[in-house]
Design a protein around this motif. Structure first.
Motif, short mmCIF file in Angstrom:
data_model
loop_
_atom_site.label_atom_id
_atom_site.label_comp_id
_atom_site.label_asym_id
_atom_site.label_seq_id
_atom_site.Cartn_x
_atom_site.Cartn_y
_atom_site.Cartn_z
N ASP A 23 0.83 -1.21 0.00
CA ASP A 23 0.00 0.00 0.00
C ASP A 23 0.86 1.26 0.00
OD1 ASP A 23 -2.24 -1.58 0.04
OD2 ASP A 23 -2.59 -1.37 2.20
N SER A 24 1.97 1.22 0.75
CA SER A 24 2.84 2.39 0.84
C SER A 24 3.38 2.80 -0.53
CB SER A 24 4.00 2.12 1.81
OG SER A 24 4.65 0.89 1.48
N LEU A 25 3.69 1.82 -1.37
CA LEU A 25 4.20 2.11 -2.71
C LEU A 25 3.07 2.49 -3.65
CD1 LEU A 25 6.42 2.28 -4.80
CD2 LEU A 25 6.29 -0.21 -5.07
N GLN A 26 1.93 1.82 -3.54
CA GLN A 26 0.79 2.15 -4.38
C GLN A 26 0.40 3.61 -4.23
OE1 GLN A 26 -2.64 -0.45 -4.65
NE2 GLN A 26 -1.46 -2.18 -3.85
N GLU A 27 0.39 4.10 -2.99
CA GLU A 27 0.01 5.50 -2.75
C GLU A 27 1.02 6.44 -3.39
OE1 GLU A 27 -0.31 5.87 1.46
OE2 GLU A 27 -1.92 4.38 1.61
N LYS A 28 2.29 6.08 -3.33
CA LYS A 28 3.33 6.94 -3.90
C LYS A 28 3.18 7.01 -5.43
CE LYS A 28 7.67 8.26 -2.06
NZ LYS A 28 8.29 8.17 -0.75
N ILE A 29 2.96 5.86 -6.06
CA ILE A 29 2.81 5.82 -7.51
C ILE A 29 1.54 6.56 -7.93
CG2 ILE A 29 2.45 4.31 -9.50
CD1 ILE A 29 4.16 2.21 -8.10
N ARG A 30 0.46 6.39 -7.16
CA ARG A 30 -0.81 7.04 -7.50
C ARG A 30 -0.67 8.56 -7.53
NH1 ARG A 30 -3.78 5.08 -3.49
NH2 ARG A 30 -3.91 3.07 -4.55
N LEU A 31 -0.01 9.13 -6.51
CA LEU A 31 0.17 10.58 -6.46
C LEU A 31 1.06 11.05 -7.61
CD1 LEU A 31 -0.22 13.29 -4.99
CD2 LEU A 31 1.79 12.73 -3.60
N PHE A 32 2.08 10.26 -7.93
CA PHE A 32 2.96 10.64 -9.03
C PHE A 32 2.21 10.60 -10.36
CE2 PHE A 32 5.97 9.72 -12.43
CZ PHE A 32 6.92 10.71 -12.23
N ARG A 33 1.42 9.57 -10.57
CA ARG A 33 0.68 9.46 -11.84
C ARG A 33 -0.29 10.63 -12.01
NH1 ARG A 33 1.03 4.68 -14.73
NH2 ARG A 33 1.82 2.83 -13.62
N GLU A 34 -0.84 11.11 -10.93
CA GLU A 34 -1.82 12.18 -11.02
C GLU A 34 -1.18 13.51 -11.39
OE1 GLU A 34 -5.10 12.14 -10.95
OE2 GLU A 34 -5.04 9.96 -10.79
N ARG A 35 -0.06 13.88 -10.70
CA ARG A 35 0.49 15.21 -10.93
C ARG A 35 2.00 15.30 -10.75
NH1 ARG A 35 -2.83 19.01 -7.36
NH2 ARG A 35 -1.03 20.40 -7.45
N GLY A 36 2.68 14.18 -10.84
CA GLY A 36 4.14 14.23 -10.83
C GLY A 36 4.77 14.60 -9.50
N GLN A 37 4.09 14.35 -8.40
CA GLN A 37 4.62 14.71 -7.09
C GLN A 37 5.08 13.46 -6.33
OE1 GLN A 37 1.28 17.98 -6.33
NE2 GLN A 37 2.74 17.87 -4.62
N ILE A 38 6.15 13.62 -5.58
CA ILE A 38 6.68 12.57 -4.71
C ILE A 38 6.70 13.11 -3.29
CG2 ILE A 38 8.70 11.19 -4.11
CD1 ILE A 38 7.46 10.21 -6.66
N ASP A 39 6.03 12.42 -2.38
CA ASP A 39 6.08 12.81 -0.98
C ASP A 39 7.38 12.27 -0.37
OD1 ASP A 39 3.81 14.28 -0.83
OD2 ASP A 39 2.52 12.65 -0.13
N HIS A 40 8.30 13.18 -0.09
CA HIS A 40 9.60 12.78 0.48
C HIS A 40 9.64 13.21 1.93
CE1 HIS A 40 13.98 13.14 1.31
NE2 HIS A 40 14.00 12.02 0.63
N LEU A 41 9.78 12.23 2.83
CA LEU A 41 9.78 12.51 4.25
C LEU A 41 11.21 12.73 4.76
CD1 LEU A 41 7.20 9.79 5.38
CD2 LEU A 41 6.77 12.21 4.88
N PRO A 42 11.37 13.55 5.80
CA PRO A 42 12.71 13.76 6.37
C PRO A 42 13.34 12.43 6.80
CG PRO A 42 11.13 15.34 7.28
CD PRO A 42 10.33 14.35 6.49
N GLY A 43 14.60 12.27 6.48
CA GLY A 43 15.31 11.06 6.87
C GLY A 43 15.29 9.96 5.83
N GLU A 44 14.41 10.09 4.81
CA GLU A 44 14.38 9.06 3.77
C GLU A 44 15.62 9.17 2.89
OE1 GLU A 44 9.65 8.09 3.12
OE2 GLU A 44 10.60 9.56 1.80
N PHE A 45 16.11 8.02 2.45
CA PHE A 45 17.36 7.99 1.69
C PHE A 45 17.16 8.41 0.24
CE2 PHE A 45 20.25 5.49 -1.06
CZ PHE A 45 21.39 6.23 -0.80
N PHE A 46 16.17 7.83 -0.43
CA PHE A 46 15.97 8.12 -1.84
C PHE A 46 15.23 9.44 -2.01
CE2 PHE A 46 16.46 3.45 -2.01
CZ PHE A 46 17.54 3.40 -2.88
N THR A 47 15.83 10.34 -2.76
CA THR A 47 15.27 11.67 -2.96
C THR A 47 14.14 11.64 -4.00
OG1 THR A 47 16.81 12.17 -4.76
CG2 THR A 47 17.53 12.69 -2.50
N SER A 48 13.44 12.75 -4.11
CA SER A 48 12.41 12.87 -5.15
C SER A 48 13.03 12.68 -6.53
CB SER A 48 11.74 14.25 -5.07
OG SER A 48 11.06 14.40 -3.85
#
Length: 502
Positions: A415-440
């Protein structure tokens, strides 16, 4: 001075993980009077294939006060600017995942949004044309950043290393011993656990018994302390990541080493190619459900260049992580803590990140449960983030030419990945949280490479003049190219500044 501080830490197992722990802790705990001991078995060979790294290796070297030039020379290392992915989208297609940043933000908006807007207006520059690392890799250029750099291109690139894992462990061992770490050559025969489920002692070959306040398990997949003795359990992620075996082999170099790792999709997985100064590391990560070991060996040997320097070695694994990476007075590290296939070269990064979290939540003799819990939440989030990023490469494929890739097209997605892909498909946005390794930028590079394009860009981008944006992007790409082409050839730079010791 508090009276409940740790007096001793015992690291069980050498290899890359064990000696990284010894090096970092001996540096971070200077002046603490905490004794550090490494028990290294002469009978257990290290895996020694974690040879491609990510930019956090540079942070590790800085924290450990290690001279980069000296380390590169000692480990026969080359520089790495990213990963080239061949045939992942479909056969014949290729894309690059660069380190560092791509482009510059424009009036507070991420560069990707500006690039999307210009694409809709007919822009022809590629996403990677705006990445210093991608253009450097494409043209085989490299230089370490000059001390004073005003050009944004020189501020924007990052690099990691390809290194010989055996030589790296040896270098870190010598460094640790010089800094006062004690080494005991022995094999653990029995782990003594008390009534609280804390490790109280280790019984070694030769009849010796070792006690310590805290233990770090670097015993590989077996997890002699964390699993065999403490039985914390394992969270199996095979449903998400079906590859469960790897074959590794070393070959002679057939040309100048490239400043990037190659990951080429195959019928039942993918092969890697990691160029070092003195040889090349090769491997095939695959699913035994879709490919036999013999066929995998044939596939790998048919794909390598150069003469064989080692026999093919089959390494079975189960993707996932321990349910608790820190439990009571034991921390699991490296392969003992879990395993994610090496597609994004994160094994050494996870060792470093685990140690960083451990130092942040460093225990005393009270061993408060909430401290342990906070640590486990942090490292579990790191594992999940990397797991999802690796799954992204598989679940977005358009390949349907083998049973393995057809499975990937309908594979389960968290689910965590599905939500990320869904937001990107809609408008090209990536939710990047503090401390995460992979950048937008990293997420956008994979999604763009796998031909996942958003339906639309951010609506406020229409407030910008289209011609101004197009001109800005054209200038950006030209600046990247012109700056990169003034850099020396990657291999020439190594030969001049940090050639491997003979």
């Amino acid at each position: 001075m508090q009276k409940n501080t740790l007096n001793s830490i015992c690291i069980v197992g050498g290899g890359t993980a064990g000696w990284m722990a010894a090096s970092l802790l001996s540096s971070a705990l200077q002046g603490s009077r905490i004794n550090i001991t490494v028990i290294e078995s002469p009978d257990i060979a290290t895996i020694g294939v974690g040879e491609s790294t990510v930019p956090s290796i540079m942070d590790f070297l800085r924290v450990c006060q290690i001279n980069l030039k000296e380390f590169v020379e000692a480990t026969s290392a080359t520089f790495k600017l990213g990963i080239r992915f061949d045939d992942w989208l479909k056969p014949g297609e290729q894309f690059f995942h660069p380190f560092g940043t791509v482009g510059q933000s424009i009036h507070g908006f991420e560069f990707y949004q500006a690039w999307l807007k210009t694409c809709a207006d007919g822009n022809r520059t590629r996403w990677v044309d705006h990445s210093p690392c991608a253009v450097m890799a494409e043209n085989r250029r490299f230089m370490l950043r000059p001390p004073q750099h005003q050009n944004w291109v020189l501020r924007s690139y990052a690099h990691a290393l390809h290194l010989d894992a055996i030589l790296a462990a040896r270098y870190l061992r010598d460094l640790s011993l010089a800094r006062g770490v004690e080494r005991i050559e022995a094999t653990v025969m029995n782990v003594v656990v008390d009534e609280r489920q804390f490790i109280s002692a280790l019984e070694l070959t030769g009849g010796d018994t070792i006690t310590s306040d805290f233990f770090i398990d670097c015993t590989g997949f077996k997890g002699i302390l964390i699993e065999e003795a403490l039985k914390v359990g394992y969270e199996d992620w095979t449903d998400y990541l079906p590859c469960n075996r790897a074959i590794a082999v070393q070959t002679t170099n057939t040309g100048e080493p490239s400043p990037f790792t190659q990951a080429k999709a195959r019928d039942a997985g993918w092969t890697w190619k990691i160029p070092l100064q003195h040889r090349t590391g090769n491997g095939y990560v695959y699913s035994s459900r879709y490919c036999s070991d013999d066929k995998a060996i044939d596939t790998l040997l048919g794909a390598v260049d150069g003469e064989l320097l080692s026999d093919p070695r089959v390494i079975p694994f189960t993707t996932g992580r321990r349910k608790k990476i820190w439990h009571n007075n034991c921390l699991a590290l490296g392969l003992a803590s879990g395993f994610l296939e090496p597609l994004e070269s994160t094994a050494i990064h996870l060792v470093y990140k685990t140690l960083v979290h451990f130092i942040r939540y460093f225990p005393d003799l009270d061993f408060e449960s909430h401290t342990e819990q906070a640590f486990n939440q942090k490292i579990n989030a790191d594992y999940q983030e990397i797991r999802d990023f690796i799954i992204l490469h598989y679940c977005t494929t358009q390949r349907d030419d083998t049973d393995f890739w057809r499975w990937c097209q309908s594979m389960p997605v968290p689910d965590s990945l599905q939500e990320k892909i869904r937001l990107f498909r809609e408008r090209g946005q990536i939710d990047h949280l503090p401390g995460e390794f992979f950048t937008s930028d990293s997420w956008c590079s994979i999604l763009e490479g796998m031909s996942v394009r958003p339906k639309k860009y951010h609506p406020l981008m229409d407030a910008f003049d289209s011609k101004m944006l197009a001109r800005t992007l054209q200038e950006t790409a030209q600046n990247v190219y012109q700056t990169v082409m003034q850099m020396p050839n990657h291999y020439d730079y190594i030969q001049q500044h940090c050639p491997a010791k003979k």
